[in-house]
Motif scaffolding. Structure first.
Motif, short mmCIF file in Angstrom:
data_model
loop_
_atom_site.label_atom_id
_atom_site.label_comp_id
_atom_site.label_asym_id
_atom_site.label_seq_id
_atom_site.Cartn_x
_atom_site.Cartn_y
_atom_site.Cartn_z
N SER A 179 43.82 51.74 59.63
CA SER A 179 43.86 52.48 60.90
C SER A 179 44.18 51.55 62.06
O SER A 179 44.96 51.90 62.95
N LEU A 180 43.60 50.35 62.05
CA LEU A 180 43.85 49.39 63.12
C LEU A 180 45.30 48.95 63.13
O LEU A 180 45.95 48.88 64.18
N GLU A 181 45.86 48.67 61.95
CA GLU A 181 47.24 48.21 61.88
C GLU A 181 48.21 49.32 62.29
O GLU A 181 49.22 49.05 62.96
N LYS A 182 47.90 50.56 61.93
CA LYS A 182 48.75 51.68 62.35
C LYS A 182 48.70 51.87 63.86
O LYS A 182 49.72 52.18 64.50
N SER A 183 47.52 51.68 64.44
CA SER A 183 47.39 51.79 65.89
C SER A 183 48.22 50.73 66.59
O SER A 183 48.90 51.00 67.59
N ASN A 209 51.85 51.71 66.38
CA ASN A 209 52.18 52.79 67.31
C ASN A 209 52.36 52.27 68.73
O ASN A 209 53.29 52.67 69.44
N ILE A 210 51.45 51.37 69.15
CA ILE A 210 51.57 50.79 70.49
C ILE A 210 52.85 49.97 70.60
O ILE A 210 53.56 50.02 71.60
#
Length: 238
Positions: free
Chosen positions: A77-81, A84-85
């Motif tokens: 989840s952190l890496e996907k966030s 996205n940024i």
């Protein structure tokens, strides 16, 4: 969680997915000794072995399986966030708050604003037109445009335009009606439109360059305003 532990968990997860240290090292583009060291430090931090090593491969221990299950979703989840940024940053977007004087708006921003909005549809502009003094930091503006070289602390300035010459001007209609002054002394017989500063309530003094020396001239004035549009209307109407 500090950066070291987070990095160790990422390496641990890569070992679990790839099945061995060498494959994890290639995936992460680091050396196998670095992967081995990170795994060893993580096991020391947790206090349990995370893999059972055999001659052909390594397998997760019960503690390793538990750590993988409990951290996989969070790291993913952190890496996907972060992705996205990063993707958003490829196309400029977000709110940009600008403060500028009316003169600066008319001269600098107005000619470019429509084209800017078309080129960067993801950017939302908030334009505050105000002729008074504004503290950019306290009032949470991203950008300010003013004339002069006086800055608050912590503000970085960039010159947008070359210096331009100020002067004392009159319309043709006014000169036809009242004549053209030829000396500073004759200005006392003419009508000056005054500008009042919003912040300190002072009227802008008329300072002329007379034969290389600064000369402050007091002139009668029938019209005073803190807005350049009002002043321009007065000029156009003689």
């Amino acid at each position: 969680m500090n950066n070291v532990i987070y990095n160790q968990i990422r390496i641990f997860q890569s070992i679990a997915r790839e099945g061995n240290i060498s494959a994890a090292a290639r995936k992460l583009e680091i050396t196998p000794p670095s992967v081995s060291k990170a795994l060893k430090l993580l096991e020391q931090h947790i206090g349990h072995p995370l893999f059972v090593r055999t001659t052909r491969r390594i397998e997760l221990t019960e503690a390793g399986q538990q750590l993988l299950e409990q951290t996989a979703a969070a790291v993913d989840s952190l890496e996907k966030s972060l992705e996205n940024i990063r993707d958003q940053n490829q196309e400029p977007s977000g709110l940009v708050r600008i403060t500028l004087s009316r003169f600066a708006y008319l001269l600098i921003l107005k000619p470019a604003m429509a084209a800017f909005c078309r080129q960067y549809p993801g950017i939302k502009l908030e334009v505050s037109v105000y002729d008074g003094t504004v503290n950019i930091i306290d009032d949470r503006f991203d950008l300010g445009i003013r004339f002069g070289d006086i800055l608050e602390g912590g503000v970085v300035a960039r010159q947008l335009m070359k210096p331009f010459r100020e002067g004392l001007y009159a319309s043709s209609a006014y000169l036809e009606a009242f004549g053209t002054p030829t000396t500073p002394a004759e200005l006392h017989q003419h009508n000056l439109i005054g500008y009042r500063f919003i912040t300190n309530n002072r009227i802008l003094p008329l300072i002329l360059d007379h034969k290389g020396e600064q000369l402050t001239v007091e002139m009668p004035g029938q019209l005073i305003s803190n807005d350049i549009d009002v002043m321009a209307d007065g000029i156009r109407n003689g």
